[in-house]
Write an enzyme that holds these catalytic residues in place. Structure first.
Site, PDB file in Angstrom:
ATOM      1  NE  ARG A  99      14.483  44.662  23.155  1.00  0.00           N
ATOM      2  CZ  ARG A  99      13.750  43.875  24.222  1.00  0.00           C
ATOM      3  NH1 ARG A  99      14.281  44.332  25.664  1.00  0.00           N
ATOM      4  NH2 ARG A  99      12.405  43.363  23.764  1.00  0.00           N
ATOM      5  CE  LYS A 134      33.489  41.592  43.363  1.00  0.00           C
ATOM      6  NZ  LYS A 134      33.273  40.443  43.889  1.00  0.00           N
ATOM      7  CE  LYS A 166      38.907  44.168  46.193  1.00  0.00           C
ATOM      8  NZ  LYS A 166      37.799  44.028  47.177  1.00  0.00           N
ATOM      9  CD  GLU A 196      39.664  41.857  50.410  1.00  0.00           C
ATOM     10  OE1 GLU A 196      38.909  42.556  49.495  1.00  0.00           O
ATOM     11  OE2 GLU A 196      40.692  41.201  50.044  1.00  0.00           O
ATOM     12  CG  ASP A 217      37.294  38.990  51.050  1.00  0.00           C
ATOM     13  OD1 ASP A 217      36.066  39.001  50.672  1.00  0.00           O
ATOM     14  OD2 ASP A 217      38.215  38.221  50.591  1.00  0.00           O
TER      15      ASP A 217
END
Length: 279
Positions: A99, A134, A166, A196, A217
């Site tokens: 697994r 992410k 950002k 951004e 963005d």
């Protein structure tokens, strides 16, 4: 495999400890400890394989008598029904490692497959497909490795790699002009600044401030085309937000240099691969 072995081993050992804990109550009470068997990995769908050596390392750490033969290498395309690898070892360890090996192999192959699809989607344009931060916690380097196996490129690995401003940085730092100026006074000469932007006015402000990379963005296609014209090669133009396999081609055709996709790591579907024991 280009990843440091100590890093890979650490992930594998933690994964095995999570899965096995103290005892495998099925395997340990059923299979004699000296029994040996052969097994193989079977592709159950088309895709790009990634993580083969990592999967084999799972069994090697459990069983020092383990041996294997790989029929493909990371980055290769496989078809449904292909035998990816064949191996032999102590049966108890083949079963205990199954697994963990499959979890890693399926996840990384899913990332590589999704990336390859996006790369194919922008073929013929100048746009490069990259990942983002992410990623699944603790698996970032593995996932970013899988992106390269799928033909993509890596964005920054962590917060130390580049200064990305950002929306929250900009709002907290007094606007684009002030934030970029403050950073330029402190960062080293090797660090790039990415800003951004949410509209064309911010694109112009980031350009005037001397940003190296300007992220567009969640802009519409028309806004991105206008932004690329405004930037005119004076900075790299990166598209991000709301990009899917269905619209990635249209985004690339706006003329952007980079398309960053979080979905190829955080929302990827694992590739269907099975381990089969030779009867």
């Amino acid at each position: 495999m280009i990843l440091p072995l100590f890093y890979v081993d650490d992930i594998i050992k933690r994964s095995l400890a999570e899965d096995i804990n103290y005892v495998d109550v099925a395997t340990d009470y059923l299979i004699p400890e000296n029994q040996r068997d052969k097994a193989y990995l079977l592709a159950k769908q088309d895709g790009v394989i990634c993580g083969l050596e990592i999967a084999m390392r799972v069994f090697t750490l459990l069983d020092d008598t383990f041996s294997f033969v790989l029929h493909f290498k990371d980055g290769d395309s496989v078809k449904k029904g292909d035998v990816i690898a064949e191996y032999e070892g102590k049966t108890v360890f083949l079963l205990k490692g199954e697994r963990t090996a499959l979890n890693l192999l399926q996840q990384l192959s899913g990332v590589a497959t999704a990336t390859a699809k996006a790369v194919e989607g922008v073929k013929g344009t100048k746009a490069q497909i990259t990942d983002t931060r992410k990623t699944v916690p603790t698996l970032r380097a593995l996932q970013k490795y899988a992106v390269t196996c799928g033909g993509g490129k890596n964005h920054r690995f962590n917060l130390s790699d580049a200064a990305m401003l950002k929306d929250n940085h900009i709002d907290a730092g007094g606007g684009i002009k002030n934030a970029v100026a403050s950073l330029k006074k402190k960062i080293g000469h090797t660090v790039k600044i990415e800003v951004e932007t949410r509209n064309i006015d911010e694109v112009k402000e980031a350009l005037d401030a001397g940003a190296d990379i300007i992220m567009l963005d969640n802009m519409s296609l028309e806004e991105m085309k206008t932004a690329v014209e405004v930037i005119n090669g004076r900075a790299l133009a990166e598209a991000s937000g709301g990009i899917t396999p269905e619209n990635v081609r249209e985004v690339a055709e706006t003329g952007v240099d980079i398309i960053s996709l979080g979905a190829i790591t955080h929302s990827v579907k694992a590739m269907d691969i099975s381990m089969k024991m030779v009867k």
